[in-house]
Design a protein around this motif. Structure first.
Motif, mmCIF file in Angstrom:
data_model
loop_
_atom_site.group_PDB
_atom_site.id
_atom_site.type_symbol
_atom_site.label_atom_id
_atom_site.label_comp_id
_atom_site.label_asym_id
_atom_site.label_seq_id
_atom_site.Cartn_x
_atom_site.Cartn_y
_atom_site.Cartn_z
ATOM 1 N N THR A 47 0.863 -1.175 0.000
ATOM 2 C CA THR A 47 0.000 0.000 0.000
ATOM 3 C C THR A 47 0.895 1.218 0.000
ATOM 4 O O THR A 47 1.695 1.415 0.907
ATOM 5 C CB THR A 47 -0.889 0.042 1.269
ATOM 6 O OG1 THR A 47 -1.676 -1.139 1.317
ATOM 7 C CG2 THR A 47 -1.795 1.249 1.242
ATOM 8 N N ARG A 48 0.777 2.046 -1.026
ATOM 9 C CA ARG A 48 1.610 3.249 -1.104
ATOM 10 C C ARG A 48 0.861 4.455 -0.585
ATOM 11 O O ARG A 48 1.458 5.370 -0.033
ATOM 12 C CB ARG A 48 2.008 3.520 -2.563
ATOM 13 C CG ARG A 48 2.753 2.382 -3.206
ATOM 14 C CD ARG A 48 4.088 2.150 -2.614
ATOM 15 N NE ARG A 48 4.734 0.973 -3.185
ATOM 16 C CZ ARG A 48 5.916 0.509 -2.796
ATOM 17 N NH1 ARG A 48 6.585 1.120 -1.834
ATOM 18 N NH2 ARG A 48 6.416 -0.560 -3.378
ATOM 19 N N LYS A 49 -0.452 4.465 -0.799
ATOM 20 C CA LYS A 49 -1.292 5.572 -0.334
ATOM 21 C C LYS A 49 -2.609 5.013 0.180
ATOM 22 O O LYS A 49 -3.101 4.002 -0.338
ATOM 23 C CB LYS A 49 -1.631 6.536 -1.496
ATOM 24 C CG LYS A 49 -0.459 7.106 -2.245
ATOM 25 C CD LYS A 49 0.251 8.180 -1.486
ATOM 26 C CE LYS A 49 1.452 8.683 -2.288
ATOM 27 N NZ LYS A 49 2.357 9.499 -1.496
ATOM 28 N N SER A 67 -3.916 8.474 -15.271
ATOM 29 C CA SER A 67 -3.291 7.582 -14.283
ATOM 30 C C SER A 67 -2.937 8.263 -12.973
ATOM 31 O O SER A 67 -2.179 7.736 -12.163
ATOM 32 C CB SER A 67 -2.009 6.935 -14.861
ATOM 33 O OG SER A 67 -2.333 6.149 -15.976
ATOM 34 N N SER A 84 -4.217 10.982 -6.669
ATOM 35 C CA SER A 84 -3.695 9.802 -5.972
ATOM 36 C C SER A 84 -2.212 9.942 -5.603
ATOM 37 O O SER A 84 -1.724 9.228 -4.739
ATOM 38 C CB SER A 84 -3.892 8.545 -6.822
ATOM 39 O OG SER A 84 -3.148 8.667 -8.023
ATOM 40 N N HIS A 85 -1.488 10.869 -6.245
ATOM 41 C CA HIS A 85 -0.067 11.034 -5.902
ATOM 42 C C HIS A 85 0.075 11.768 -4.569
ATOM 43 O O HIS A 85 0.947 11.451 -3.760
ATOM 44 C CB HIS A 85 0.667 11.831 -6.995
ATOM 45 C CG HIS A 85 0.793 11.077 -8.282
ATOM 46 N ND1 HIS A 85 1.396 11.603 -9.403
ATOM 47 C CD2 HIS A 85 0.407 9.831 -8.647
ATOM 48 C CE1 HIS A 85 1.362 10.713 -10.392
ATOM 49 N NE2 HIS A 85 0.756 9.637 -9.957
ATOM 50 N N THR A 86 -0.780 12.760 -4.350
ATOM 51 C CA THR A 86 -0.672 13.569 -3.137
ATOM 52 C C THR A 86 -1.698 13.188 -2.074
ATOM 53 O O THR A 86 -1.597 13.620 -0.939
ATOM 54 C CB THR A 86 -0.905 15.065 -3.455
ATOM 55 O OG1 THR A 86 -2.244 15.189 -3.976
ATOM 56 C CG2 THR A 86 0.086 15.589 -4.467
ATOM 57 N N ILE A 338 -3.945 2.550 -2.664
ATOM 58 C CA ILE A 338 -3.185 2.497 -3.913
ATOM 59 C C ILE A 338 -2.013 1.543 -3.677
ATOM 60 O O ILE A 338 -1.264 1.711 -2.701
ATOM 61 C CB ILE A 338 -2.634 3.882 -4.293
ATOM 62 C CG1 ILE A 338 -3.699 4.971 -4.170
ATOM 63 C CG2 ILE A 338 -2.004 3.843 -5.684
ATOM 64 C CD1 ILE A 338 -4.744 4.972 -5.240
ATOM 65 N N TRP A 339 -1.860 0.586 -4.555
ATOM 66 C CA TRP A 339 -0.836 -0.462 -4.396
ATOM 67 C C TRP A 339 0.070 -0.541 -5.615
ATOM 68 O O TRP A 339 -0.369 -0.394 -6.753
ATOM 69 C CB TRP A 339 -1.504 -1.833 -4.279
ATOM 70 C CG TRP A 339 -2.640 -1.980 -3.328
ATOM 71 C CD1 TRP A 339 -3.905 -1.514 -3.501
ATOM 72 C CD2 TRP A 339 -2.632 -2.681 -2.075
ATOM 73 N NE1 TRP A 339 -4.698 -1.877 -2.437
ATOM 74 C CE2 TRP A 339 -3.944 -2.599 -1.544
ATOM 75 C CE3 TRP A 339 -1.664 -3.379 -1.355
ATOM 76 C CZ2 TRP A 339 -4.295 -3.186 -0.323
ATOM 77 C CZ3 TRP A 339 -2.024 -3.965 -0.149
ATOM 78 C CH2 TRP A 339 -3.325 -3.859 0.353
#
Lengths: 340, 73
Positions: A47-49, A67, A84-86, A338-339
């Motif tokens: 899990t990144r986020k 994406s 999803s990045h932040t 997010i994985w």
């Protein structure tokens, strides 16, 4: 013989002909074809986020084609557009009806759509000049719940419904262009082909149907599942379809052979599949299940090669980014993860 | 376009619809499963090495990497 009885016999006879025709081309199995291929190595995604903000069960999520942004729908009555990045929330859109079951991001990134027990598909313009996100159209005509929707463009969207039909809408005029009838049970899920010429639907009649969008016709029907098909996706090359069902299995159907190539199942898995998505190459199939997990399958070898464990309730939706860099799971525990 | 209301169709209409559809499907040209399996296998294998979820993503190239940590310069 009554007309009904005659039709029933005719249907049985035609089905037997189709079964025979499929058998006649069934000269190999995927298992045998890939016997020389090694199973892909253990896939351990982290899990990144975690996207936190919804206050109730998440029912659906859909990635934007960039994406990076994605939209999620929850029965807290909100659509949230996330970076999803932040993990920042770009938009939090309050819905008229909180009983939402599906959401979609337009390929252009200009709009999102959602719907559910209100039987309508509501289209929202994300790029209004005054900066406020408003309902642009309410597409109403279905006589059952909206289970899924997918944009073809900013002017057309396809919906699937508990009224057993799918519909192609003209967003500008808010009218139905084509009604796709044929399923004998609630339509639960749909996916558009990579070339936008066809779409597939999965239904509670245990079948998946391939539809020609412009002709308005059903081209092919795939059986084999023993219960509702809840999730469906196109294989990246557009020539195959993957399905997930309440019968606890996923299947890969080839469109040109008009039949199933392989089933993804394990005796230890006894709960329904809620969601499904292929990885970029199609080598991995990620499937969300009622038992709170997501299993990762090697699509060629039909073996489980990984698990995404981290949710505290059913995984209701899953999506892989267009660039294949990450997958997102949404759950009844109100979180998205997010994985990669 | 008339709305086809499946829920209010008679059983007879549904049966006719099913038979009409089966008549179309029986005429499909079907490709050999062996050929389809080969093509699926080749398609997947040609992309597997570049599939980020299969081969992994180096930390510095991961747009989702966790923030934090110190940099001593």
């Amino acid at each position: 013989m009554g007309e009904m009885e005659q039709l029933r016999k005719e249907a049985e006879s035609l089905k037997d002909e189709i079964t025979a025709a499929r058998k006649a081309v069934n000269d190999a199995s995927l298992q045998d074809t890939v016997s020389g291929t090694a199973v892909v190595g253990r896939v351990q995604l982290k899990t990144r986020k975690t996207l936190r903000g919804h206050l109730a069960k998440i029912y659906a999520m859909h990635w934007s084609t960039d994406s990076k942004l994605c939209v999620s729908a929850s029965q807290d009555g909100k659509l949230i557009v996330w970076d999803s990045h932040t993990t920042n929330k770009v938009n939090a859109i309050p819905l008229k009806s909180s009983w939402v079951m599906t959401c979609a991001y337009a390929p252009s990134g200009n709009m999102v759509a959602c719907g559910g027990l209100d039987n309508m598909c509501s289209i929202y313009n994300l790029k209004a000049k005054d900066g406020n996100v408003k309902v642009m159209r309410e597409l109403a005509a279905h006589t059952g719940y909206l289970s899924c929707c997918r944009f073809l463009s900013d002017s057309e969207i396809i919906t699937s419904s508990g009224d057993c039909t799918c519909v192609l809408w003209d967003i500008e005029t808010g009218t139905q262009k084509t009604v796709f009838a044929g399923h004998l049970g609630d339509c639960m899920s749909l996916a558009v082909s990579p070339d936008f010429k066809t779409f597939i639907s999965g239904a509670c009649d245990s079948t998946a149907k391939l539809w020609d969008i412009r002709e308005g016709q059903c081209r092919q029907t795939f059986g084999g599942h023993e219960s509702d098909i809840n999730a469906i996706a196109f294989f990246p090359n557009g020539n195959a379809v993957i399905t997930g069902s309440d019968d606890a299995t996923c299947k890969l159907y080839d469109l040109r052979a008009d039949q199933e190539l392989i089933t993804y199942q394990d005796s230890s898995i006894m709960c329904g599949v809620t969601s499904i998505a292929p990885s970029l190459s199609g080598r991995l199939i990620l499937a969300g299940y009622d038992d709170f997990n997501c299993n990762i399958w090697d699509s060629l070898k039909s073996e489980r090669v990984g698990v995404l464990a981290g949710h505290d309730n059913r995984v209701s939706c899953i999506g892989v980014t267009a660039d294949g860099m990450a997958c997102c799971t949404g759950s009844w525990d109100s979180f998205l993860k997010i994985w990669n | 376009m008339p709305i086809i209301d499946v829920e209010n169709m008679t059983d007879l209409d549904k049966a006719k619809m099913e038979v009409d559809q089966l008549k179309k499907e029986v005429k499909l040209e079907r490709a050999q499963v062996s050929k389809c399996c080969e093509e699926v296998m080749e398609y997947i294998q040609s992309g597997t090495d570049d599939d980020p979820l299969v081969k992994g993503i180096p930390e510095e190239k991961n747009p989702f990497k966790e923030k934090g940590g110190c940099v001593i310069s």
